[in-house]
Design a protein around this motif. Structure first.
Motif, PDB file in Angstrom:
ATOM      1  N   ALA A  49       0.811  -1.219   0.000  1.00 51.08           N
ATOM      2  CA  ALA A  49       0.000   0.000   0.000  1.00 51.08           C
ATOM      3  C   ALA A  49       0.842   1.266   0.000  1.00 51.08           C
ATOM      4  O   ALA A  49       0.388   2.325  -0.428  1.00 51.08           O
ATOM      5  N   GLN A  50       2.072   1.138   0.477  1.00 56.15           N
ATOM      6  CA  GLN A  50       2.921   2.329   0.594  1.00 56.15           C
ATOM      7  C   GLN A  50       4.380   1.903   0.613  1.00 56.15           C
ATOM      8  O   GLN A  50       4.730   0.872   1.191  1.00 56.15           O
ATOM      9  N   ALA A  51       5.239   2.675  -0.023  1.00 54.44           N
ATOM     10  CA  ALA A  51       6.680   2.382  -0.038  1.00 54.44           C
ATOM     11  C   ALA A  51       7.452   3.691  -0.011  1.00 54.44           C
ATOM     12  O   ALA A  51       7.153   4.602  -0.779  1.00 54.44           O
ATOM     13  N   THR A  52       8.418   3.764   0.901  1.00 55.09           N
ATOM     14  CA  THR A  52       9.224   4.974   1.060  1.00 55.09           C
ATOM     15  C   THR A  52      10.697   4.591   1.068  1.00 55.09           C
ATOM     16  O   THR A  52      11.110   3.678   1.787  1.00 55.09           O
ATOM     17  N   LEU A  53      11.479   5.287   0.274  1.00 51.36           N
ATOM     18  CA  LEU A  53      12.915   5.020   0.200  1.00 51.36           C
ATOM     19  C   LEU A  53      13.605   5.603   1.427  1.00 51.36           C
ATOM     20  O   LEU A  53      13.339   6.739   1.819  1.00 51.36           O
ATOM     21  N   THR A  54      14.482   4.819   2.064  1.00 47.19           N
ATOM     22  CA  THR A  54      15.242   5.295   3.213  1.00 47.19           C
ATOM     23  C   THR A  54      16.678   5.602   2.782  1.00 47.19           C
ATOM     24  O   THR A  54      17.077   5.326   1.653  1.00 47.19           O
ATOM     25  N   ASN A  55      17.437   6.150   3.710  1.00 49.13           N
ATOM     26  CA  ASN A  55      18.857   6.415   3.443  1.00 49.13           C
ATOM     27  C   ASN A  55      19.758   5.277   3.936  1.00 49.13           C
ATOM     28  O   ASN A  55      20.973   5.343   3.792  1.00 49.13           O
ATOM     29  N   ASP A  56      19.146   4.247   4.528  1.00 48.41           N
ATOM     30  CA  ASP A  56      19.905   3.087   4.990  1.00 48.41           C
ATOM     31  C   ASP A  56      20.245   2.195   3.796  1.00 48.41           C
ATOM     32  O   ASP A  56      19.387   1.921   2.944  1.00 48.41           O
ATOM     33  N   THR A  57      21.479   1.728   3.747  1.00 44.68           N
ATOM     34  CA  THR A  57      21.937   0.957   2.595  1.00 44.68           C
ATOM     35  C   THR A  57      22.116  -0.522   2.942  1.00 44.68           C
ATOM     36  O   THR A  57      22.151  -0.904   4.113  1.00 44.68           O
ATOM     37  N   TYR A  58      22.214  -1.334   1.910  1.00 47.09           N
ATOM     38  CA  TYR A  58      22.471  -2.757   2.069  1.00 47.09           C
ATOM     39  C   TYR A  58      23.290  -3.226   0.867  1.00 47.09           C
ATOM     40  O   TYR A  58      23.368  -2.541  -0.150  1.00 47.09           O
ATOM     41  N   THR A  59      23.895  -4.376   1.004  1.00 46.67           N
ATOM     42  CA  THR A  59      24.670  -4.956  -0.091  1.00 46.67           C
ATOM     43  C   THR A  59      23.880  -6.096  -0.704  1.00 46.67           C
ATOM     44  O   THR A  59      23.671  -7.124  -0.056  1.00 46.67           O
ATOM     45  N   PRO A  60      23.382  -5.921  -1.919  1.00 45.58           N
ATOM     46  CA  PRO A  60      22.589  -6.988  -2.537  1.00 45.58           C
ATOM     47  C   PRO A  60      23.462  -8.186  -2.871  1.00 45.58           C
ATOM     48  O   PRO A  60      24.671  -8.048  -3.075  1.00 45.58           O
ATOM     49  N   PRO A  61      22.871  -9.376  -2.930  1.00 42.04           N
ATOM     50  CA  PRO A  61      23.659 -10.566  -3.274  1.00 42.04           C
ATOM     51  C   PRO A  61      24.061 -10.531  -4.742  1.00 42.04           C
ATOM     52  O   PRO A  61      23.452  -9.840  -5.554  1.00 42.04           O
TER      53      PRO A  61
END
Length: 323
Positions: free
Chosen positions: A206-218
């Motif tokens: 219903a809702q999606a918001t981009l954060t500034n927290d990062t991750y390393t995709p596989p």
């Protein structure tokens, strides 16, 4: 190095750093003075969607950045078929798909006018189709795409059809795939701190918001390995299960025509029937496909899947039974 090469180098540098770089960092990496960087940025702004944040970081707006690729006629056709398959397999309008097809068609008109016109007409049909216009869905898909491309966590609200509740997640997108069942698009990824993957149907977000927290995709190989035994998108930590089906003479030739799963093996039986075997991560995902063959298929293994089909047959008999 020429100025043109420096400008190209700056473009590639900014593309490699989605969060942007400060002028001092750009100058250090390019080996030039900060004043030179300022001139380069001014020149690039004329033909690239650059932006500068409050923290002084200069970056490329990836929503508006246009990638340049060179394709053969056969590669162009492959992209066209993929685009048509996606639009045909989803029930919500995606203007980006129509725009991509139109650009592809226009690029081909110079040396393959017939195919170019056909692809452009296909873009018109996509835009005029009666698929649902859903701005929330589109915004969610765009946010997930941006999070995936930039390696940033997405905060989202997902509706669970099992519990009937809306749940909030921080979600790291590992891949986005079309799924024929339900004509949907699925996002596969992980929530921070969880061990197992989650698969979320995009139209239930219903809702999606981009954060500034990062991750390393596989790496892509890991995702390919994870889904290697899946019939579609259902995966399992357990060993895959042997599924054995016996098809009637009437449909055996149709089954032989297609590679339904990478692990499949087919054996022609003396009476003309076909024995089909594959190792599947989660056989329950095959149920709609098996059911679609009706009485022309018999589930031999596993026992649980055979019992489910038998129960389905009893229900159908009770529905259609007439005295």
């Amino acid at each position: 190095m020429t100025k043109s090469e420096r400008l190209m180098q700056l473009e590639q540098l900014l593309l490699a750093h989605p969060s942007g770089l400060r002028r001092s960092e750009i100058a250090r990496r390019l080996g030039v003075h900060r004043a030179t960087v300022a001139r380069y940025v001014t020149e690039l702004t004329g033909f690239l969607p650059l932006n500068e944040g409050d923290d002084g970081r200069i970056g490329i707006n990836r929503d508006d950045y246009l990638s340049n690729i060179r394709l053969t006629i056969h590669e162009s056709l492959a992209l066209y078929l993929a685009g048509r398959l996606m639009t045909d397999r989803t029930d919500r309008f995606n203007p980006h798909a129509a725009a991509a097809l139109r650009k592809l068609g226009q690029s081909l008109r110079a040396f393959a006018p017939t195919i170019g016109q056909h692809i452009s007409d296909a873009a018109d049909r996509v835009e005029s189709s009666k698929t649902r216009r859903d701005p929330v869905y589109l915004a969610v898909l765009e946010t997930l795409t941006k999070g995936w491309s930039e390696g940033r966590l997405v905060s989202l609200v997902h509706h669970s059809v099992h519990s009937g509740l809306d749940k909030t997640y921080l979600f790291a997108v590992y891949t986005i795939v079309p799924y024929a069942v339900g004509q949907s698009i699925q996002a596969i990824g992980k929530c921070p701190g969880e061990e197992h993957l989650r698969t979320l149907r995009v139209d239930r977000i219903a809702q999606a918001t981009l954060t500034n927290d990062t991750y390393t995709p596989p790496v892509e190989e890991d995702m390919t390995r994870t889904l290697a035994d899946a019939w579609g998108i259902w995966y399992s930590d357990s060993d895959p299960v042997d599924v054995v089906l016996r098809f009637s003479v009437q449909v055996a030739h149709r089954v032989r025509e297609t590679v339904w799963h990478p692990s499949q093996e087919m054996t022609d039986l003396p009476d003309g029937r076909l024995l089909w075997r594959a190792r599947i991560a989660e056989p329950r995902e095959m149920f709609p496909w098996i059911r679609g063959w009706g009485a022309d298929v018999e589930v031999m293994e596993p026992a649980e899947l055979r019992q489910r089909m038998a129960a389905e047959a009893e229900v159908l008999t009770s529905i259609y039974h007439t005295i």
